[in-house]
Design an enzyme around this catalytic site. Sequence first.
Site, PDB file in Angstrom:
ATOM      1  N   HIS A  72     -10.548  -5.783  -2.192  1.00  0.00           N
ATOM      2  CA  HIS A  72     -11.618  -5.567  -1.207  1.00  0.00           C
ATOM      3  C   HIS A  72     -12.731  -4.859  -1.961  1.00  0.00           C
ATOM      4  O   HIS A  72     -12.635  -3.665  -2.263  1.00  0.00           O
ATOM      5  CB  HIS A  72     -11.116  -4.703  -0.046  1.00  0.00           C
ATOM      6  CG  HIS A  72     -10.033  -5.367   0.753  1.00  0.00           C
ATOM      7  ND1 HIS A  72     -10.264  -6.492   1.511  1.00  0.00           N
ATOM      8  CD2 HIS A  72      -8.715  -5.082   0.903  1.00  0.00           C
ATOM      9  CE1 HIS A  72      -9.139  -6.863   2.111  1.00  0.00           C
ATOM     10  NE2 HIS A  72      -8.179  -6.033   1.744  1.00  0.00           N
ATOM     11  N   ASP A 109     -12.426  -9.981  -0.678  1.00  0.00           N
ATOM     12  CA  ASP A 109     -13.704 -10.043   0.033  1.00  0.00           C
ATOM     13  C   ASP A 109     -14.651  -9.086  -0.677  1.00  0.00           C
ATOM     14  O   ASP A 109     -14.217  -8.153  -1.349  1.00  0.00           O
ATOM     15  CB  ASP A 109     -13.579  -9.764   1.546  1.00  0.00           C
ATOM     16  CG  ASP A 109     -12.787  -8.509   1.908  1.00  0.00           C
ATOM     17  OD1 ASP A 109     -12.696  -7.582   1.073  1.00  0.00           O
ATOM     18  OD2 ASP A 109     -12.262  -8.442   3.032  1.00  0.00           O
ATOM     19  N   GLU A 122       0.798  -1.240   0.000  1.00  0.00           N
ATOM     20  CA  GLU A 122       0.000   0.000   0.000  1.00  0.00           C
ATOM     21  C   GLU A 122       0.824   1.280   0.000  1.00  0.00           C
ATOM     22  O   GLU A 122       0.561   2.207   0.768  1.00  0.00           O
ATOM     23  CB  GLU A 122      -0.968  -0.005   1.195  1.00  0.00           C
ATOM     24  CG  GLU A 122      -1.909  -1.193   1.161  1.00  0.00           C
ATOM     25  CD  GLU A 122      -2.844  -1.292   2.366  1.00  0.00           C
ATOM     26  OE1 GLU A 122      -2.890  -0.343   3.176  1.00  0.00           O
ATOM     27  OE2 GLU A 122      -3.526  -2.313   2.490  1.00  0.00           O
ATOM     28  N   ASN A 127       1.988  -5.123  -3.182  1.00  0.00           N
ATOM     29  CA  ASN A 127       0.583  -5.417  -2.888  1.00  0.00           C
ATOM     30  C   ASN A 127      -0.185  -4.124  -2.608  1.00  0.00           C
ATOM     31  O   ASN A 127       0.297  -3.265  -1.867  1.00  0.00           O
ATOM     32  CB  ASN A 127       0.550  -6.321  -1.636  1.00  0.00           C
ATOM     33  CG  ASN A 127      -0.815  -6.918  -1.352  1.00  0.00           C
ATOM     34  OD1 ASN A 127      -1.443  -7.485  -2.242  1.00  0.00           O
ATOM     35  ND2 ASN A 127      -1.269  -6.805  -0.109  1.00  0.00           N
ATOM     36  N   GLU A 163      -6.405 -10.420  -1.206  1.00  0.00           N
ATOM     37  CA  GLU A 163      -7.199 -10.180   0.019  1.00  0.00           C
ATOM     38  C   GLU A 163      -8.682 -10.115  -0.319  1.00  0.00           C
ATOM     39  O   GLU A 163      -9.425  -9.291   0.221  1.00  0.00           O
ATOM     40  CB  GLU A 163      -6.755  -8.876   0.699  1.00  0.00           C
ATOM     41  CG  GLU A 163      -5.279  -8.844   1.056  1.00  0.00           C
ATOM     42  CD  GLU A 163      -4.836  -7.589   1.802  1.00  0.00           C
ATOM     43  OE1 GLU A 163      -5.693  -6.824   2.283  1.00  0.00           O
ATOM     44  OE2 GLU A 163      -3.615  -7.372   1.893  1.00  0.00           O
TER      45      GLU A 163
HETATM   46  O1  G2I Z   1      -7.611  -3.429   6.420  1.00  0.00           O
HETATM   47  C1  G2I Z   1      -7.807  -4.619   5.706  1.00  0.00           C
HETATM   48  C2  G2I Z   1      -6.526  -5.108   5.089  1.00  0.00           C
HETATM   49  C3  G2I Z   1      -6.032  -4.136   4.026  1.00  0.00           C
HETATM   50  N1  G2I Z   1      -4.826  -4.592   3.396  1.00  0.00           N
HETATM   51  C4  G2I Z   1      -3.728  -4.942   4.299  1.00  0.00           C
HETATM   52  C5  G2I Z   1      -4.200  -5.890   5.390  1.00  0.00           C
HETATM   53  O2  G2I Z   1      -3.155  -6.143   6.295  1.00  0.00           O
HETATM   54  C6  G2I Z   1      -5.403  -5.339   6.113  1.00  0.00           C
HETATM   55  O3  G2I Z   1      -5.763  -6.295   7.117  1.00  0.00           O
HETATM   56  C7  G2I Z   1      -6.290  -5.763   8.293  1.00  0.00           C
HETATM   57  C8  G2I Z   1      -6.643  -6.917   9.219  1.00  0.00           C
HETATM   58  O4  G2I Z   1      -7.655  -7.688   8.605  1.00  0.00           O
HETATM   59  C9  G2I Z   1      -7.159  -6.366  10.545  1.00  0.00           C
HETATM   60  O5  G2I Z   1      -7.311  -7.442  11.478  1.00  0.00           O
HETATM   61  O6  G2I Z   1      -5.358  -4.921   8.893  1.00  0.00           O
HETATM   62  C10 G2I Z   1      -5.882  -4.290  10.052  1.00  0.00           C
HETATM   63  C11 G2I Z   1      -4.892  -3.257  10.577  1.00  0.00           C
HETATM   64  O7  G2I Z   1      -4.784  -2.181   9.738  1.00  0.00           O
HETATM   65  C12 G2I Z   1      -6.194  -5.340  11.117  1.00  0.00           C
HETATM   66  O8  G2I Z   1      -6.798  -4.743  12.243  1.00  0.00           O
HETATM   67  C13 G2I Z   1      -6.073  -4.797  13.427  1.00  0.00           C
HETATM   68  C14 G2I Z   1      -6.680  -3.810  14.383  1.00  0.00           C
HETATM   69  O9  G2I Z   1      -6.586  -2.504  13.821  1.00  0.00           O
HETATM   70  C15 G2I Z   1      -5.928  -3.832  15.676  1.00  0.00           C
HETATM   71  O10 G2I Z   1      -6.566  -2.983  16.594  1.00  0.00           O
HETATM   72  C16 G2I Z   1      -5.860  -5.247  16.206  1.00  0.00           C
HETATM   73  O11 G2I Z   1      -5.024  -5.293  17.361  1.00  0.00           O
HETATM   74  O12 G2I Z   1      -6.082  -6.095  13.980  1.00  0.00           O
HETATM   75  C17 G2I Z   1      -5.285  -6.178  15.131  1.00  0.00           C
HETATM   76  C18 G2I Z   1      -5.214  -7.634  15.586  1.00  0.00           C
HETATM   77  O13 G2I Z   1      -6.491  -8.133  15.813  1.00  0.00           O
END
Ligand code: G2I
Length: 457
Positions: free
Chosen positions: A238, A267, A160, A202, A265
Amino acid sequence: MNHRRALRAAVTIAVTGALAAGMTMTLTSTASAGTTLRASAAEKGRYFGAAVATGKLSTSVYATILNREFNSVVAENEMKWDATEPQQGRFSYTGGDRLVSHAQANGMSVRGHALLWHQQQPGWAQGMSGSALRNAAINHVTQVATHFRGKIHSWDVVNEAFADGGSGGRRDSNLQRTGNDWIEAAFRAARAADPGAKLCYNDYNTDGINAKSTGIYNMVRDFKSRGVPIDCVGFQSHLGTSLASDYQANLQRFADLGVDVQITELDVMTGGNQANIFGAVTRACMNVSRCTGITVWGVRDCDSWRGSDNALLFDCNGNKKAAYTNVLNALNAGPAIPTDPPTDPPTDPPTDPPTTPPPGTGGCSASVSLNSWTGGFVATVKVTAGSAGTSGWNVGVTLASGASVTNTWSATATGSTGAVRFANVDYNGRLGAGQVTEFGFQGTGSGAGITPTCTAS
Ligand code: G2I
């Protein structure tokens, strides 16, 4: 790791097992329709993956679906910078190692996500800038890719880094402010650390031909022309309630640059179109021979970061949704990846017709740019041909006491400590007058004082 061969082997084992069990099977050139995402993707030489939170592996509904349907996994969060290097220089691989073990025990490959990203940086990195941050970032890439060396099918080296909107340019971030070359420095360090992993860029909002995807396209084209080691581009996908009509054309234009493409990714917002969009994305990948796999960003709707969007292939009870059926049908209907992988277009097309200078009269010069950290460095050496061009070159450096070369790319090294020489490889020795090529090496110890001298032949 040869993923395609592994997939073919898995199919062969399954077929052999069925025969041993006394079943009658007819093998034809068009493989039989699979009944799981992983089998159907494997029959077409591809993987089908899911993002995983390892804490859920002990939930039986979750683990049952994961192991039955998917032959690739990616850590949703556990291989990110904040998770793997919570304090500078102190690495934590618990979650990542656990995922790799689960994958190895269940015949799955692993995508690595993500070495560098402006989000989910540990606090100590968020507060850094300039060369301190650059060195810390490259060290992070080197350490993490080295830890997982040999276990990762594809790494999201940089995630990103491009801006949304119409600029087509880079996103502002602390990493970007260390210099526009931070992305290529990261790719070079990743290649040196794990030469067997495919290295991907990515991003999201790249679901058609638009300003952002074109900015990335131009970067990939530039990287390929200069020999920066990039192998693949991830399209996060997404998605909302519609799919860009040029989604497939966009994948294809990247593939035509000589990189693999992957849906990384996926969805899709719930609603009337969800199943259709899942099917259309799968068909688009199948129609692009360099689209090597699809990953959905979670297993069940309740596992998704998108919450009430119910954006995945299984409902919260683990039942298959209509979207699942469309994906499976598209996998089964699609063509297989050709057995002979397409050959990449030449990465460094000569701009001038090659001249054949008499040996010894060419001359060349070399300069180095160094990314160093405590205990190691990555050196990128630029070789510039003199007025008569070169038919080959040789670069010498003298390393500091205690330093040693551990990896070299785009050159062949002789020696690893003290006086080390680097000779051209077959594709970058012949340079026209003033033409430039690059090679690099990684070392342990101090890179201080490296002053390359160039000899042409
Ligand atoms: O935002 C969706 C995805 C976009 N592309 C990059 C990916 O890495 C990203 O994944 C998401 C995860 O699915 C989330 O699970 O990235 C987020 C972070 O920007 C993730 O969220 C984080 C929460 O913000 C935190 O508060 C939490 O501690 O997940 C962490 C673990 O549960």
